[in-house]
Design a protein around this motif. Structure first.
Motif, PDB file in Angstrom:
ATOM      1  N   MET A 191      79.155  -5.997  81.818  1.00  0.00           N
ATOM      2  CA  MET A 191      80.071  -4.875  81.592  1.00  0.00           C
ATOM      3  C   MET A 191      79.303  -3.722  80.950  1.00  0.00           C
ATOM      4  SD  MET A 191      83.157  -3.606  81.736  1.00  0.00           S
ATOM      5  CE  MET A 191      84.299  -4.989  81.920  1.00  0.00           C
ATOM      6  N   ILE A 192      79.292  -2.589  81.618  1.00  0.00           N
ATOM      7  CA  ILE A 192      78.613  -1.413  81.083  1.00  0.00           C
ATOM      8  C   ILE A 192      79.426  -0.826  79.941  1.00  0.00           C
ATOM      9  CG2 ILE A 192      77.873   0.945  81.649  1.00  0.00           C
ATOM     10  CD1 ILE A 192      77.256  -0.032  84.460  1.00  0.00           C
ATOM     11  N   ASN A 193      78.751  -0.353  78.914  1.00  0.00           N
ATOM     12  CA  ASN A 193      79.394   0.231  77.736  1.00  0.00           C
ATOM     13  C   ASN A 193      80.433   1.265  78.156  1.00  0.00           C
ATOM     14  OD1 ASN A 193      79.998   1.770  75.421  1.00  0.00           O
ATOM     15  ND2 ASN A 193      78.028   1.252  74.505  1.00  0.00           N
ATOM     16  N   PHE A 194      81.638   1.101  77.662  1.00  0.00           N
ATOM     17  CA  PHE A 194      82.726   1.999  78.026  1.00  0.00           C
ATOM     18  C   PHE A 194      82.418   3.447  77.650  1.00  0.00           C
ATOM     19  CE2 PHE A 194      86.699   4.190  76.909  1.00  0.00           C
ATOM     20  CZ  PHE A 194      87.339   4.148  78.138  1.00  0.00           C
ATOM     21  N   GLU A 195      81.684   3.658  76.573  1.00  0.00           N
ATOM     22  CA  GLU A 195      81.372   5.021  76.140  1.00  0.00           C
ATOM     23  C   GLU A 195      80.580   5.781  77.203  1.00  0.00           C
ATOM     24  OE1 GLU A 195      82.323   6.841  73.484  1.00  0.00           O
ATOM     25  OE2 GLU A 195      83.701   5.187  73.097  1.00  0.00           O
ATOM     26  N   LEU A 196      79.774   5.056  77.983  1.00  0.00           N
ATOM     27  CA  LEU A 196      79.015   5.715  79.044  1.00  0.00           C
ATOM     28  C   LEU A 196      79.950   6.276  80.112  1.00  0.00           C
ATOM     29  CD1 LEU A 196      75.999   3.249  79.523  1.00  0.00           C
ATOM     30  CD2 LEU A 196      76.201   5.230  77.991  1.00  0.00           C
ATOM     31  N   TYR A 197      81.010   5.541  80.400  1.00  0.00           N
ATOM     32  CA  TYR A 197      81.992   6.023  81.368  1.00  0.00           C
ATOM     33  C   TYR A 197      82.739   7.234  80.823  1.00  0.00           C
ATOM     34  CZ  TYR A 197      81.293   1.916  84.301  1.00  0.00           C
ATOM     35  OH  TYR A 197      80.752   0.961  85.116  1.00  0.00           O
TER      36      TYR A 197
ATOM     37  N   LEU B 208      71.507   6.128  81.573  1.00  0.00           N
ATOM     38  CA  LEU B 208      71.763   4.698  81.356  1.00  0.00           C
ATOM     39  C   LEU B 208      72.814   4.172  82.331  1.00  0.00           C
ATOM     40  CD1 LEU B 208      71.853   4.427  77.443  1.00  0.00           C
ATOM     41  CD2 LEU B 208      70.075   3.577  78.991  1.00  0.00           C
ATOM     42  N   LEU B 209      73.857   4.978  82.560  1.00  0.00           N
ATOM     43  CA  LEU B 209      74.915   4.556  83.485  1.00  0.00           C
ATOM     44  C   LEU B 209      74.367   4.471  84.906  1.00  0.00           C
ATOM     45  CD1 LEU B 209      77.886   3.838  83.938  1.00  0.00           C
ATOM     46  CD2 LEU B 209      78.368   6.291  84.174  1.00  0.00           C
ATOM     47  N   GLU B 210      73.571   5.448  85.312  1.00  0.00           N
ATOM     48  CA  GLU B 210      72.995   5.439  86.651  1.00  0.00           C
ATOM     49  C   GLU B 210      72.056   4.248  86.828  1.00  0.00           C
ATOM     50  OE1 GLU B 210      72.966  10.147  87.955  1.00  0.00           O
ATOM     51  OE2 GLU B 210      71.300   9.386  86.730  1.00  0.00           O
ATOM     52  N   GLU B 211      71.300   3.925  85.799  1.00  0.00           N
ATOM     53  CA  GLU B 211      70.399   2.768  85.878  1.00  0.00           C
ATOM     54  C   GLU B 211      71.208   1.473  85.954  1.00  0.00           C
ATOM     55  OE1 GLU B 211      67.943   3.145  82.457  1.00  0.00           O
ATOM     56  OE2 GLU B 211      66.582   4.617  83.376  1.00  0.00           O
ATOM     57  N   GLY B 212      72.286   1.412  85.188  1.00  0.00           N
ATOM     58  CA  GLY B 212      73.119   0.210  85.202  1.00  0.00           C
ATOM     59  C   GLY B 212      73.791  -0.024  86.543  1.00  0.00           C
ATOM     60  N   LEU B 213      74.197   1.072  87.199  1.00  0.00           N
ATOM     61  CA  LEU B 213      74.877   0.961  88.496  1.00  0.00           C
ATOM     62  C   LEU B 213      73.895   0.985  89.667  1.00  0.00           C
ATOM     63  CD1 LEU B 213      77.888   3.383  87.850  1.00  0.00           C
ATOM     64  CD2 LEU B 213      77.931   0.889  87.851  1.00  0.00           C
ATOM     65  N   GLY B 214      72.683   1.466  89.407  1.00  0.00           N
ATOM     66  CA  GLY B 214      71.690   1.560  90.470  1.00  0.00           C
ATOM     67  C   GLY B 214      71.980   2.664  91.464  1.00  0.00           C
ATOM     68  N   LEU B 215      72.672   3.741  91.010  1.00  0.00           N
ATOM     69  CA  LEU B 215      73.043   4.843  91.889  1.00  0.00           C
ATOM     70  C   LEU B 215      72.895   6.170  91.151  1.00  0.00           C
ATOM     71  CD1 LEU B 215      76.356   3.337  93.320  1.00  0.00           C
ATOM     72  CD2 LEU B 215      74.266   3.712  94.643  1.00  0.00           C
ATOM     73  N   GLN B 216      72.577   7.221  91.902  1.00  0.00           N
ATOM     74  CA  GLN B 216      72.564   8.553  91.309  1.00  0.00           C
ATOM     75  C   GLN B 216      73.982   9.112  91.362  1.00  0.00           C
ATOM     76  OE1 GLN B 216      69.835  11.349  93.036  1.00  0.00           O
ATOM     77  NE2 GLN B 216      70.617  13.082  91.841  1.00  0.00           N
TER      78      GLN B 216
ATOM     79  N   VAL C 126      81.440   9.498  78.808  1.00  0.00           N
ATOM     80  CA  VAL C 126      80.510  10.617  78.978  1.00  0.00           C
ATOM     81  C   VAL C 126      80.502  11.072  80.439  1.00  0.00           C
ATOM     82  CG1 VAL C 126      78.097  11.330  78.858  1.00  0.00           C
ATOM     83  CG2 VAL C 126      79.069   9.908  77.040  1.00  0.00           C
ATOM     84  N   PHE C 127      80.447  10.106  81.362  1.00  0.00           N
ATOM     85  CA  PHE C 127      80.466  10.421  82.796  1.00  0.00           C
ATOM     86  C   PHE C 127      81.731  11.195  83.165  1.00  0.00           C
ATOM     87  CE2 PHE C 127      82.393   9.116  86.829  1.00  0.00           C
ATOM     88  CZ  PHE C 127      81.477   9.623  87.732  1.00  0.00           C
ATOM     89  N   TYR C 128      82.865  10.723  82.695  1.00  0.00           N
ATOM     90  CA  TYR C 128      84.153  11.339  83.043  1.00  0.00           C
ATOM     91  C   TYR C 128      84.232  12.786  82.575  1.00  0.00           C
ATOM     92  CZ  TYR C 128      89.165  12.341  82.782  1.00  0.00           C
ATOM     93  OH  TYR C 128      90.403  12.927  82.886  1.00  0.00           O
ATOM     94  N   LEU C 129      83.872  13.021  81.323  1.00  0.00           N
ATOM     95  CA  LEU C 129      83.968  14.364  80.773  1.00  0.00           C
ATOM     96  C   LEU C 129      82.948  15.313  81.404  1.00  0.00           C
ATOM     97  CD1 LEU C 129      84.609  13.537  77.010  1.00  0.00           C
ATOM     98  CD2 LEU C 129      86.250  14.291  78.731  1.00  0.00           C
TER      99      LEU C 129
ATOM    100  N   HIS D 296      71.062  11.331  78.386  1.00  0.00           N
ATOM    101  CA  HIS D 296      70.591   9.948  78.220  1.00  0.00           C
ATOM    102  C   HIS D 296      71.672   8.953  78.609  1.00  0.00           C
ATOM    103  CE1 HIS D 296      68.272   6.629  76.653  1.00  0.00           C
ATOM    104  NE2 HIS D 296      69.288   6.291  75.839  1.00  0.00           N
ATOM    105  N   SER D 297      72.909   9.227  78.225  1.00  0.00           N
ATOM    106  CA  SER D 297      74.013   8.318  78.558  1.00  0.00           C
ATOM    107  C   SER D 297      74.220   8.239  80.068  1.00  0.00           C
ATOM    108  CB  SER D 297      75.306   8.795  77.886  1.00  0.00           C
ATOM    109  OG  SER D 297      75.202   8.724  76.487  1.00  0.00           O
ATOM    110  N   ILE D 298      74.151   9.389  80.735  1.00  0.00           N
ATOM    111  CA  ILE D 298      74.316   9.401  82.190  1.00  0.00           C
ATOM    112  C   ILE D 298      73.176   8.635  82.863  1.00  0.00           C
ATOM    113  CG2 ILE D 298      74.266  10.891  84.229  1.00  0.00           C
ATOM    114  CD1 ILE D 298      75.811  12.958  82.537  1.00  0.00           C
TER     115      ILE D 298
END
Length: 304
Positions: free
Chosen positions: A1-7, A39-47, A9-12, A35-37
């Motif tokens: 489960m990816i850290n909810f805070e990263l989502y 981390l999220l991209e690395e976790g999902l493996g997508l840009q 940051v992505f949403y805003l 940096h948060s974005i």
């Protein structure tokens, strides 16, 4: 489960289209947002984002993710709102979706009555066709939907409201259609005015014609029930409307109801909510009024 805070940051960031605006809203630095974005991209493996001269914009993959994350945040906001409403039934807001005509001719008396009883509760109306209202309900944008039945969806709780009767009406130019019995086939010889194709009333009347092997092709399509009424009044053709919504015009004889040889079946108004989402006390109270027919005095609450 990816850290909810990263989502978050992505949403805003996606909503604002700017790293700096997202940083300001989050009370963090712009490098922290980047940096948060990452981390999220690395976790999902997508840009998820592409940089532009104006800021950032979602990639195709980012757009797909955003549709889900937006719904999640809508539901979180809704949950917070419900908690506040459960704490006190004297404040809060109810989001109600319905067509322009249902809001004007059916809901208005109930809204007036409810506002008198609970003046501290805000009411926000969202207009749309039945498919749009169902979608808004599922996305957490509204609490209650008011639609024409039938609506079949396992995710929805459907309560039946008033019965409504549809009819064709015409102005003085085609008054003779009110003085004799007319078949649906004969009616095709006159200019027909209908509501937009994605409306439930349009699907309903199209089905009635198809059941008799007839193809209904309107001469004029309109996006407003008020325009359907006005166009019929001034003689553009014969409009298909809900009888309860033109009671005044029929009484004043600015419109005349077309006498059909075979009466059209009646339909019902439906009150829809999501099965998976508990209603706030305020929303439950409003539905109770709708089911009890305890709106303000008026024909919309108790149609003739």
């Amino acid at each position: 489960m990816i850290n909810f805070e990263l989502y978050k940051v992505f949403y805003l960031t996606a909503r604002s289209g700017s790293l700096s605006k997202a940083a300001k809203e989050l009370y963090i630095t712009q490098p922290s947002v980047s940096h948060s974005i990452k981390l999220l991209e690395e976790g999902l493996g997508l840009q998820l984002f592409a940089r532009t001269s104006r800021g950032v914009e979602l990639t195709k993959e980012g757009g797909v993710l955003y549709t889900y994350i937006e719904q999640a945040f809508n539901f979180i906001s809704l949950a917070e709102q419900k908690m506040e409403e459960l704490r006190s039934n004297t404040s809060g807001e109810i989001q109600i979706g319905g067509s322009d005509s249902l809001c004007k001719h059916y809901l208005l008396p109930f809204l007036e009555s409810f506002h008198r009883e609970f003046p501290g509760i805000g009411i926000n109306l969202v207009h749309g066709t039945t498919p749009e209202i169902v979608r808004s309900l599922k996305e957490g944008k509204i609490d209650i939907g008011i639609v024409r039945l039938p609506v079949t969806d396992e995710q929805l709780h459907v309560r039946e409201g008033i019965t409504i009767r549809d009819c064709f009406v015409a102005g003085p130019k085609y008054r003779e259609l009110a003085e004799r019995d007319v078949s649906l086939e004969e009616l095709l010889n006159y200019p027909i005015i209908l509501f937009s194709r994605n409306s439930s009333s349009r699907r309903f009347i199209t089905k009635q014609f198809l059941e008799q092997g007839l193809v209904l092709e309107p001469e004029i399509e309109l996006g407003s029930v008020d325009l359907l009424i006005e166009f019929a009044k001034i003689g553009f053709g014969v409009s298909f409307v809900t009888r309860e919504f033109v009671a005044k015009e029929l009484e004043e004889e600015s419109l005349f109801e077309v006498k059909l040889k075979a009466p059209l079946p009646s339909t019902r108004v439906g009150i829809i909510t999501l099965k998976s989402v508990p209603l706030s006390a305020a929303a439950a109270e409003f539905i109770k009024k709708l089911e009890g027919g305890s709106g303000a005095e008026g024909a919309a609450a108790n149609p003739a």
